[in-house]
Scaffold this active site. Structure first.
Site, PDB file in Angstrom:
ATOM      1  N   ASP A  34       0.822  -1.225   0.000  1.00 49.94           N
ATOM      2  CA  ASP A  34       0.000   0.000   0.000  1.00 49.94           C
ATOM      3  C   ASP A  34       0.849   1.266   0.000  1.00 49.94           C
ATOM      4  OD1 ASP A  34       1.053   0.099   2.517  1.00 49.94           O
ATOM      5  OD2 ASP A  34      -0.861   0.081   3.593  1.00 49.94           O
ATOM      6  N   GLU A  36       3.123   2.168   2.275  1.00 49.10           N
ATOM      7  CA  GLU A  36       3.659   2.582   3.577  1.00 49.10           C
ATOM      8  C   GLU A  36       5.084   2.065   3.771  1.00 49.10           C
ATOM      9  OE1 GLU A  36       1.172   1.563   6.862  1.00 49.10           O
ATOM     10  OE2 GLU A  36      -0.294   3.137   6.405  1.00 49.10           O
ATOM     11  N   ARG A  91      14.585  25.902   1.413  1.00 49.01           N
ATOM     12  CA  ARG A  91      14.316  27.239   0.849  1.00 49.01           C
ATOM     13  C   ARG A  91      13.107  27.912   1.495  1.00 49.01           C
ATOM     14  NH1 ARG A  91      14.627  26.286  -5.494  1.00 49.01           N
ATOM     15  NH2 ARG A  91      13.593  24.341  -4.897  1.00 49.01           N
ATOM     16  N   HIS A 124      20.740  26.003   2.531  1.00 48.64           N
ATOM     17  CA  HIS A 124      20.435  27.230   1.805  1.00 48.64           C
ATOM     18  C   HIS A 124      20.671  28.468   2.673  1.00 48.64           C
ATOM     19  CE1 HIS A 124      18.814  29.612  -1.343  1.00 48.64           C
ATOM     20  NE2 HIS A 124      17.839  30.062  -0.590  1.00 48.64           N
ATOM     21  N   ASP A 162      24.053  35.720  -8.014  1.00 53.27           N
ATOM     22  CA  ASP A 162      23.780  37.019  -7.383  1.00 53.27           C
ATOM     23  C   ASP A 162      24.797  37.274  -6.273  1.00 53.27           C
ATOM     24  OD1 ASP A 162      22.925  35.467  -5.216  1.00 53.27           O
ATOM     25  OD2 ASP A 162      20.836  35.526  -5.874  1.00 53.27           O
ATOM     26  N   LYS A 185      21.060  38.715 -10.304  1.00 55.90           N
ATOM     27  CA  LYS A 185      19.789  38.011 -10.516  1.00 55.90           C
ATOM     28  C   LYS A 185      18.647  38.643  -9.721  1.00 55.90           C
ATOM     29  CE  LYS A 185      18.030  33.760  -8.447  1.00 55.90           C
ATOM     30  NZ  LYS A 185      18.347  32.401  -8.010  1.00 55.90           N
ATOM     31  N   ARG A 187      14.682  37.408  -8.704  1.00 58.43           N
ATOM     32  CA  ARG A 187      13.660  36.364  -8.843  1.00 58.43           C
ATOM     33  C   ARG A 187      12.282  37.013  -8.902  1.00 58.43           C
ATOM     34  NH1 ARG A 187      12.947  31.281  -8.974  1.00 58.43           N
ATOM     35  NH2 ARG A 187      15.085  30.687  -8.474  1.00 58.43           N
ATOM     36  N   ASP A 211      26.154  27.515  -7.869  1.00 58.55           N
ATOM     37  CA  ASP A 211      25.008  27.813  -7.011  1.00 58.55           C
ATOM     38  C   ASP A 211      24.825  26.664  -6.036  1.00 58.55           C
ATOM     39  OD1 ASP A 211      22.912  29.328  -6.086  1.00 58.55           O
ATOM     40  OD2 ASP A 211      21.781  29.330  -7.967  1.00 58.55           O
TER      41      ASP A 211
HETATM   42  C1  R5P Z   1      17.999  30.403  -4.695  1.00 54.86           C
HETATM   43  O1  R5P Z   1      18.143  31.257  -3.834  1.00 54.86           O
HETATM   44  C2  R5P Z   1      18.944  29.265  -4.894  1.00 54.86           C
HETATM   45  O2  R5P Z   1      20.212  29.566  -4.432  1.00 54.86           O
HETATM   46  C3  R5P Z   1      18.984  28.855  -6.349  1.00 54.86           C
HETATM   47  O3  R5P Z   1      19.521  29.935  -7.111  1.00 54.86           O
HETATM   48  C4  R5P Z   1      17.618  28.525  -6.850  1.00 54.86           C
HETATM   49  O4  R5P Z   1      17.018  27.610  -5.994  1.00 54.86           O
HETATM   50  C5  R5P Z   1      17.671  27.964  -8.249  1.00 54.86           C
HETATM   51  O5  R5P Z   1      16.382  27.700  -8.682  1.00 54.86           O
HETATM   52  P1  R5P Z   1      16.058  27.531 -10.210  1.00 54.86           P
HETATM   53  O6  R5P Z   1      16.968  26.494 -10.787  1.00 54.86           O
HETATM   54  O7  R5P Z   1      14.617  27.091 -10.227  1.00 54.86           O
HETATM   55  O8  R5P Z   1      16.236  28.865 -10.873  1.00 54.86           O
END
Ligand code: R5P
Length: 289
Positions: A34, A36, A91, A124, A162, A185, A187, A211
């Site tokens: 199932d 689990e 995150r 992160h 960034d 960068k 977002r 990154d």
């Molecule tokens: C964000 O602050 C992280 O350091 C990465 O830059 C981010 O998670 C990358 O996400 P994606 O590949 O969706 O642009």
């Protein structure tokens, strides 16, 4: 000390076992029809220090880590050290909008019910470590030196997407043996990012964007475009945690000269390991340095 390997990171676990000269515990971890999860230790661990290696992403792995840590504690281990190569929910490291859940805190809080110590890899946000309230030893190790070492001799410049991630670029550049800088960068939402124009001396150069996480790949795609526009010869991208959601890997492989990640999330781009920094942290915590 012995090691309990969860399902998420089999190669990292084996490699840690060799590096630390610690045996791997026999355990039966499987799923019922199932769906689990079922877990059982097949050896006595009374009074022992047990290292559990398990990421908390995706959710199935998170649940497995909760179950393994609690089982290990309940079976009499004197110390339970959790190695969480990729800490899922990292995150969601604060309450961004009123009323929403603080997911990183929720995960950390529940895990610290059974873990005596915790070792994460390139969390992160460093501050998330403090959310493992009752855990005694807390370490956030970095694999950026290993990343840079892997690219040594192949690069003219290392870049972070960034300014906030510049320390990643600095660390990687040190072992790669080249200078570092950052892009600009912004977002917009979960899958949209923009790169502001920034004059960089990349004409004819081989560059690498570093990154902590690559998820959708939007960040790296925009960064790569910006660098190609300014004449970069080769553009590589390296990350610690290769999540690669929604076809992100395939998209990036088309536009990059190389895409590499660590074994915190084992996948086809895995090219360097978190073994050495994690093993150092374990030795530090257990006094076996
Ligand atoms: C964000 O602050 C992280 O350091 C990465 O830059 C981010 O998670 C990358 O996400 P994606 O590949 O969706 O642009």
């Amino acid at each position: 000390m012995r090691i309990l390997c969860g399902s998420s990171n089999p190669s990292l676990c084996t490699s840690l076992s060799k590096e630390l000269d610690a045996g791997i515990l026999n355990a039966d971890i499987r799923r019922f029809p199932d769906g689990e999860l079922y877990a059982r230790l097949l050896e006595d661990i009374t009074g022992e220090t047990v290292l559990i290696v398990q990421s908390t992403y995706p959710d199935d792995n998170a649940l497995e880590m909760l179950m393994l840590s609690s089982m290990t504690r309940d079976n009499g281990a004197s110390r339970v050290i959790g190695v969480i190569p990729y800490f899922g929910y990292a995150r969601q490291d604060r309450v961004f909008k009123e009323g929403e859940s603080f997911a990183a805190r929720t995960m950390a809080r529940h895990l610290s019910l059974s873990l005596s110590d915790v070792i994460c890899v390139n969390l992160h946000k460093q501050a998330t470590l403090e959310e493992f309230g009752t855990a005694v030893g807390k370490r956030n190790v970095s694999v950026m030196s290993e990343l840079g070492g892997m690219m040594k001799g192949r690069l003219d410049l290392v870049l972070s997407p960034d300014k906030g991630a510049i320390t990643y670029a600095a660390e990687a550049a040190r072992t790669a043996g080249c200078p570092f800088d950052h892009l600009e960068k912004t977002r917009i939402d979960g899958s949209t990012v923009t790169m502001a124009r920034k004059e960089l001396d990349v004409d004819g150069k081989d560059v690498c964007i570093v990154d902590d996480i690559i998820a959708t790949g939007s960040t790296i795609a925009r960064a790569s475009e910006a660098l190609r526009e300014q004449g970069a010869r080769k553009v590589f991208a390296c990350c610690v945690h290769g999540l690669f959601t929604g076809g992100g890997r395939e998209r990036l492989e088309h536009i990059l000269d190389g895409l590499f990640s660590s074994d915190t999330i084992e996948n086809q781009t895995t090219a360097f390991s978190a073994t050495a920094p994690v093993a150092r942290a374990v030795k530090e915590l257990t006094g076996g340095a």
